[in-house]
Design an enzyme around this catalytic site. Structure first.
Site, PDB file in Angstrom:
ATOM      1  N   ASP A 111       0.844  -1.188   0.000  1.00 41.98           N
ATOM      2  CA  ASP A 111       0.000   0.000   0.000  1.00 41.98           C
ATOM      3  C   ASP A 111       0.885   1.245   0.000  1.00 41.98           C
ATOM      4  O   ASP A 111       1.856   1.318   0.746  1.00 41.98           O
ATOM      5  CB  ASP A 111      -0.867  -0.006   1.271  1.00 41.98           C
ATOM      6  CG  ASP A 111      -2.308   0.354   1.002  1.00 41.98           C
ATOM      7  OD1 ASP A 111      -2.546   1.503   0.581  1.00 41.98           O
ATOM      8  OD2 ASP A 111      -3.190  -0.496   1.223  1.00 41.98           O
TER       9      ASP A 111
ATOM     10  N   GLU B 180      -6.759   3.259  -5.886  1.00 44.66           N
ATOM     11  CA  GLU B 180      -8.075   3.330  -5.246  1.00 44.66           C
ATOM     12  C   GLU B 180      -8.808   4.555  -5.766  1.00 44.66           C
ATOM     13  O   GLU B 180      -8.384   5.694  -5.518  1.00 44.66           O
ATOM     14  CB  GLU B 180      -7.943   3.422  -3.720  1.00 44.66           C
ATOM     15  CG  GLU B 180      -9.315   3.340  -3.056  1.00 44.66           C
ATOM     16  CD  GLU B 180      -9.362   3.823  -1.617  1.00 44.66           C
ATOM     17  OE1 GLU B 180     -10.284   3.427  -0.895  1.00 44.66           O
ATOM     18  OE2 GLU B 180      -8.491   4.623  -1.216  1.00 44.66           O
TER      19      GLU B 180
ATOM     20  N   ASP C 261      -3.406   4.518  -2.280  1.00 47.81           N
ATOM     21  CA  ASP C 261      -4.545   4.952  -1.478  1.00 47.81           C
ATOM     22  C   ASP C 261      -5.146   6.248  -2.055  1.00 47.81           C
ATOM     23  O   ASP C 261      -4.416   7.146  -2.469  1.00 47.81           O
ATOM     24  CB  ASP C 261      -4.056   5.205  -0.034  1.00 47.81           C
ATOM     25  CG  ASP C 261      -5.180   5.366   0.965  1.00 47.81           C
ATOM     26  OD1 ASP C 261      -5.976   4.421   1.120  1.00 47.81           O
ATOM     27  OD2 ASP C 261      -5.268   6.443   1.592  1.00 47.81           O
TER      28      ASP C 261
ATOM     29  N   HIS D  13     -11.349  -3.788   2.827  1.00 51.36           N
ATOM     30  CA  HIS D  13     -11.397  -3.499   4.260  1.00 51.36           C
ATOM     31  C   HIS D  13     -12.273  -2.295   4.599  1.00 51.36           C
ATOM     32  O   HIS D  13     -12.354  -1.899   5.758  1.00 51.36           O
ATOM     33  CB  HIS D  13      -9.974  -3.277   4.765  1.00 51.36           C
ATOM     34  CG  HIS D  13      -9.316  -2.097   4.114  1.00 51.36           C
ATOM     35  ND1 HIS D  13      -9.032  -2.062   2.762  1.00 51.36           N
ATOM     36  CD2 HIS D  13      -8.927  -0.912   4.611  1.00 51.36           C
ATOM     37  CE1 HIS D  13      -8.489  -0.893   2.474  1.00 51.36           C
ATOM     38  NE2 HIS D  13      -8.418  -0.169   3.577  1.00 51.36           N
ATOM     39  N   ASP D  14     -12.877  -1.677   3.591  1.00 48.25           N
ATOM     40  CA  ASP D  14     -13.779  -0.540   3.829  1.00 48.25           C
ATOM     41  C   ASP D  14     -15.236  -0.886   3.512  1.00 48.25           C
ATOM     42  O   ASP D  14     -16.100  -0.002   3.582  1.00 48.25           O
ATOM     43  CB  ASP D  14     -13.379   0.652   2.946  1.00 48.25           C
ATOM     44  CG  ASP D  14     -11.974   1.158   3.247  1.00 48.25           C
ATOM     45  OD1 ASP D  14     -11.560   1.110   4.419  1.00 48.25           O
ATOM     46  OD2 ASP D  14     -11.291   1.599   2.299  1.00 48.25           O
TER      47      ASP D  14
END
Ligand code: NOJ
Ligand code: CA
Length: 532
Positions: A98, A264, A200, A329-330
């Site tokens: 990430d 993302e 991100d 994970h969101d």
């Protein structure tokens, strides 16, 4: 041109806190991941994406980085990382990490220096503005985690911008020194040998240079999400973002070995697709296509999914690699959104669409959202909303999808020897890797078999998508006229006219063999046919 590994790679996302604890502190770590590489190899994934493991005060569980070139002691050491990378590569699996370029932790030395004084050499590394005439925030921008996107710094008398928590100040990407510093961070990890980055909030890197107020969203109502109040024409997807993505691409291209990035980006297709760049000036290799999550899971019908897939196929330039995602994970767990029977159909769809799919850890055993009691909630986004609302609130935020991986039917599901940082889901005695491994019809067996079929069936990885006519409730498509996927999104039996072929796989894992001209689909059944 030869196909690159990432053009059809199955990417498996690991949330390091929740995958495997190796040292008995209740939190997953790099050593734990190392010990589970055999499982991932058997599962058949091509690449692993690790959510952040860098040094961090953990206000946003690692998405608040205080040193980009280190490993937080919770997760291990740089030597552990190097070993993980080496072991991953030994097994023929790629490793993507990430990159969190939009913001740092407020404890990062860059921000500490920036906030030290108005004349600090790093003042302009972040986004500082004078208060509005009434002393309030400089404009109406709202944070993703509730409240204004601005926090006042009393010592220097200015506000700083944060699209997320106040402890996550936004970097100023218009400053060339910031760009150079972040590109050096990329080089640090690329030199160590990582295969790429998941970037991100790629679409949030830059904001309006004039700091204009965002217009009201006519659809917003009190009680709805704070940030939904406005239309984000000045805080998202600004034109300069594409320059930055292009520069990141150039950094990746300095290295050999097909390094890549997946970005993302939560945007409609017409704004998403430009992130690929052009063949002459390529940008992001895989701008995440979240539409199966954002528009699919809430309206899980064959007709809606066909629309989502075909709009994308139609708007994607021929040279660009498609990609698909069903969880992260969101987002609440796949099986909790659509149920276990349809989660099997979803897996078959994901792994038979063209391009590169991303899979969230635990979905292969059908993990469901954890039930987090209010006093155990950890997610800072949920806690902040709760604080701002001035009540106890019951929304557990993103904790439900972050519960520990369920490995065994034993204590703490084999995740840890002590109570984990988030409660293990109580269904672990039945729902775990060990039990499903031994069950020829389990979700785990289905996912593993799907990945075998995907690897071994000519056409499934590289052949073009072609729409195939199907009755209401069924979504069907061809891959290069050699493979047909027929997916029943209803709880009713359905019949489909098909060319003669052979069943390679059913989501029930119980039938194979020849089909003449009609395919009978059972409720919630998906089938992959090889055509003659
Ligand atoms: C997106 C990440 O996926 C999310 O978990 C995080 O809270 C925000 N970015 C802020 O970094
Ligand atoms: Ca640990």
């Amino acid at each position: 041109m030869a196909r690159k590994w990432w053009q059809d790679a199955v990417i498996y996302q690991i949330y390091p806190r929740s995958f495997q604890d190796s040292n008995g502190d209740g939190i997953g770590d790099l050593e734990g991941i190392c010990s589970r590489l055999g499982y991932l190899k058997d599962l058949g994934v091509d690449a692993i994406w690790l959510s952040p493991f860098y040094k961090s005060p953990m206000k946003d569980f690692g998405y608040d980085v205080s040193d980009y070139c280190s490993v937080d002691p919770i997760f291990g050491t740089l030597a552990d990382f190097d070993r993980l990378l080496e072991d991953t590569h030994k097994r023929g699996i790629k490793l993507i990490i990430d990159l969190v370029p939009n913001h740092t932790s407020d404890q990062h030395p860059w921000f500490v220096e920036s906030r030290a004084g108005r004349d600090s050499p790093k003042r302009d590394w972040y986004i500082w503005r004078d208060p509005a005439p009434d002393g309030g925030p400089p404009n109406n921008w709202m944070s993703f985690f509730g409240g204004p996107a601005w926090t006042f710094d009393a010592q220097t008398g200015q506000y700083y911008l944060h699209q997320f928590l106040p402890e996550q100040p936004d970097l100023n990407w218009r400053n060339p020194e910031v760009r150079a510093a972040m590109y050096d961070v990329m080089r640090f990890w690329l030199r160590r040998g990582v295969d790429g980055f998941r970037v991100d909030v790629m679409w949030l890197l830059v904001e309006d240079a004039l700091f204009r107020d965002e217009p009201e969203n006519p659809h917003w109502q009190p009680g709805m999400w704070d940030r939904g109040r406005h239309l984000h024409i000045y805080t998202e997807d600004q034109p300069e973002t594409h320059e930055i993505v292009r520069e990141m691409r150039q950094v990746l291209d300095e290295f050999d070995g097909d390094r890549m990035m997946v970005g993302e980006i939560y945007l409609p297709y017409e704004q998403l697709i430009p992130y690929y760049g052009t063949p002459e000036r390529p940008g992001c290799h895989l701008p995440f296509n979240f539409h199966l999550i954002t528009r699919g899971l809430s309206n899980w019908t064959a007709e809606n999914l066909r629309r989502i897939v075909e709009e994308y196929q139609a708007s994607l330039p021929a040279w660009a690699t498609p990609n698909w995602v069903l969880g992260n994970h969101d987002q609440h767990r796949l099986a909790s959104r659509i149920g276990h029977a349809q989660a099997r159909v979803a897996a078959m769809m994901l792994f038979t669409l063209p391009g590169s799919p991303t899979w969230y850890y635990g979905d292969e055993i059908g993990m469901v959202d954890g039930d987090i009691p209010p006093e155990k909630v950890q997610d800072p986004a949920a806690l902040r909303q709760r604080g701002l609302a001035g009540d106890q609130g019951l929304d557990p935020g993103r904790d439900p999808e972050r519960t520990p991986m369920q490995w065994t039917p034993f204590t703490y599901a084999g995740f840890s020897t002590v109570e984990p940082w988030l409660p293990v889901n109580p269904d672990y005695p039945e729902r775990n890797v060990e039990t499903q491994d031994a069950d020829p019809e389990s979700m785990l067996t289905l996912v593993r078999t799907l990945l075998v079929v995907r690897r071994e069936t000519p056409g499934l990885r590289e052949a073009p998508y072609e729409s195939y006519k199907a009755p209401k409730g069924v979504f069907a498509y061809l891959r290069g006229r050699v493979v047909l996927a027929a997916l029943n999104f209803t709880a009713e039996p359905k019949t489909l006219a098909v060319p003669p072929g052979e069943i390679l796989l059913s989501t029930y894992l119980d039938r194979y063999g020849a089909v003449e001209s009609t395919l009978e689909l059972r409720p919630n059944e998906g089938v992959i046919l090889r055509l003659q």
